[in-house]
Design an enzyme around this catalytic site. Structure first.
Site, PDB file in Angstrom:
ATOM      1  N   GLY A  69       2.574   1.749  10.629  1.00  0.00           N
ATOM      2  CA  GLY A  69       3.274   2.925  11.013  1.00  0.00           C
ATOM      3  C   GLY A  69       4.121   3.722  11.851  1.00  0.00           C
ATOM      4  N   SER A  92       3.647  -2.405  10.861  1.00  0.00           N
ATOM      5  CA  SER A  92       5.044  -2.450  10.259  1.00  0.00           C
ATOM      6  C   SER A  92       5.686  -3.491  10.133  1.00  0.00           C
ATOM      7  CB  SER A  92       5.396  -2.577  11.955  1.00  0.00           C
ATOM      8  OG  SER A  92       4.902  -0.489  12.258  1.00  0.00           O
ATOM      9  N   GLU A 123      -7.214   4.187   8.179  1.00  0.00           N
ATOM     10  CA  GLU A 123      -6.577   6.123   7.681  1.00  0.00           C
ATOM     11  C   GLU A 123      -7.707   6.713   7.231  1.00  0.00           C
ATOM     12  OE1 GLU A 123      -2.778   5.044   5.251  1.00  0.00           O
ATOM     13  OE2 GLU A 123      -1.656   5.181   7.553  1.00  0.00           O
ATOM     14  N   GLU A 177      -5.224  -5.096  10.551  1.00  0.00           N
ATOM     15  CA  GLU A 177      -4.277  -3.783  11.478  1.00  0.00           C
ATOM     16  C   GLU A 177      -4.516  -3.605  12.068  1.00  0.00           C
ATOM     17  OE1 GLU A 177      -2.373  -2.716   7.189  1.00  0.00           O
ATOM     18  OE2 GLU A 177      -4.191  -1.417   7.269  1.00  0.00           O
ATOM     19  N   HIS A 223      -9.622   1.269   5.027  1.00  0.00           N
ATOM     20  CA  HIS A 223      -8.051   1.145   5.740  1.00  0.00           C
ATOM     21  C   HIS A 223      -8.008   2.585   7.177  1.00  0.00           C
ATOM     22  CE1 HIS A 223      -4.317   2.558   6.642  1.00  0.00           C
ATOM     23  NE2 HIS A 223      -3.953   1.309   5.871  1.00  0.00           N
ATOM     24  N   ASN A 271       1.234  -1.021   0.169  1.00  0.00           N
ATOM     25  CA  ASN A 271       0.023  -0.083  -0.561  1.00  0.00           C
ATOM     26  C   ASN A 271       0.888   1.256  -0.037  1.00  0.00           C
ATOM     27  OD1 ASN A 271      -2.094   2.229   0.606  1.00  0.00           O
ATOM     28  ND2 ASN A 271      -2.129   1.528   2.772  1.00  0.00           N
ATOM     29  N   TRP A 272       1.388   2.298  -1.134  1.00  0.00           N
ATOM     30  CA  TRP A 272       1.493   3.203  -0.761  1.00  0.00           C
ATOM     31  C   TRP A 272       1.323   4.051  -0.785  1.00  0.00           C
ATOM     32  CZ3 TRP A 272       3.658   3.274  -6.936  1.00  0.00           C
ATOM     33  CH2 TRP A 272       4.579   2.251  -6.654  1.00  0.00           C
ATOM     34  N   LYS A 273       0.179   4.312  -0.345  1.00  0.00           N
ATOM     35  CA  LYS A 273      -0.502   5.360   0.307  1.00  0.00           C
ATOM     36  C   LYS A 273      -0.472   6.402  -0.396  1.00  0.00           C
ATOM     37  CE  LYS A 273       0.269   3.334   4.693  1.00  0.00           C
ATOM     38  NZ  LYS A 273       0.525   3.841   6.442  1.00  0.00           N
TER      39      LYS A 273
HETATM   40  C1  PEP Z   1      -0.631  -0.094   5.787  1.00  0.00           C
HETATM   41  O1  PEP Z   1      -0.650   0.947   5.812  1.00  0.00           O
HETATM   42  O2  PEP Z   1      -1.517  -0.861   5.823  1.00  0.00           O
HETATM   43  C2  PEP Z   1       0.816  -0.790   6.640  1.00  0.00           C
HETATM   44  C3  PEP Z   1       0.587  -1.997   7.195  1.00  0.00           C
HETATM   45  O3  PEP Z   1       1.358   0.587   7.523  1.00  0.00           O
HETATM   46  P1  PEP Z   1       3.037   0.237   7.486  1.00  0.00           P
HETATM   47  O4  PEP Z   1       3.813  -1.010   7.092  1.00  0.00           O
HETATM   48  O5  PEP Z   1       3.523   0.774   7.248  1.00  0.00           O
HETATM   49  O6  PEP Z   1       2.899   0.272   9.361  1.00  0.00           O
END
Ligand code: PEP
Length: 250
Positions: free
Chosen positions: A174, A214, A98, A168, A96, A9-11
């Site tokens: 993050g 992470s 976010e 998640e 997600h 997921n590049w966000k």
């Molecule tokens: C995500 O954005 O879904 C995610 C898991 O980010 P990260 O790996 O940076 O924690």
């Protein structure tokens, strides 16, 4: 036997040129992808079409990070599932944390999006997970259950068999903090048992449940070895080709 599904997921990172450069390098190394593993890269809307030109004859699949739940209409700034499909996109991340935190997405909105994605033949990657406060209050399973039931409300077992769930924990996204393999496994098992109750055993045992939060090359192997962890949704570590492959080959 379930496959492993690794999704990046590049966000809100990478413009069109950076996206093209990245996926060219990703495709050059695609022989490193193990046979039992699917790889998906979820890019910003603006890069979907160009990235698909490079990925369409490769092993790597294309996804988006959000969509609206109508086919078309006066919804300024929104993107429909049909628009996503026209770029060659096959997957879409929905709900997600976010989106839930910064854009007010509720389980009800996520549910509408999941239904619409399935109707249009896009595979939803539906994200769920508890906050730190919820974990510390001992209500992780309750929160996860509410999000799963809400997001999948009204879906038939056949429809549920078409989705991917990404667990998640919000406190791990993050932040550099990862759930321990045992913590993640407990919640994944809880989700699989719940899916069995709301659909059936067959759907539950075939369902792909990814872990996100992470994940990186150094911790991926142990997480991915857990019996109910079928892959990862990767944020930060998918922005560099080497670390993304580090997870894929783990
Ligand atoms: C995500 O954005 O879904 C995610 C898991 O980010 P990260 O790996 O940076 O924690």
């Amino acid at each position: 036997m379930r496959k492993k599904v690794i999704a990046g997921n590049w966000k809100m990172y990478k413009d069109v040129n950076e996206s093209i450069e990245f996926v060219k390098e990703l495709v050059l190394k695609q022989n490193n992808i193990p046979d039992n593993t699917d790889v998906i890269i979820c890019v910003p809307f603006t890069s979907l079409f160009s990235v698909n030109q490079i990925l369409k004859d490769s092993k790597i699949k294309l996804g988006a990070q959000n969509m609206y739940y109508e086919d078309q209409g006066a919804y300024t700034g929104e993107i429909s599932p049909l628009m996503l499909k026209s770029t060659g996109c096959k997957y879409v991340i929905l709900g997600h944390s976010e989106r839930r935190t910064y854009f007010g997405e509720t389980d009800d909105i996520v549910n509408k999006k999941v239904k619409k994605a399935i109707e249009k033949d896009l595979t939803p990657i539906m994200c769920i997970g508890e906050t730190l406060q919820e974990r510390e209050s001992g209500i992780t399973n309750q929160i996860v259950e509410k999000q799963v039931r809400g997001g999948l409300n009204g879906l038939s077992p056949e429809e549920i068999s078409k989705i991917i769930i990404a667990y998640e924990p919000v406190w791990a996204i993050g932040t550099g903090k990862t759930a321990t393999p045992a913590q993640a496994q407990d919640v994944h098992k809880f989700i699989r048992d719940l899916i069995s109750k709301i659909s059936n055993d067959k759907v539950a045992s075939n369902l792909i449940i990814q872990y996100g939060g992470s994940m990186k090359p150094e911790n991926a192997k142990e997480l991915l070895s857990q019996p109910d962890i079928d892959g990862g949704l990767i944020g930060g570590a998918c922005l560099k080709v080497d670390s993304f492959y580090g997870i894929i080959t783990a």
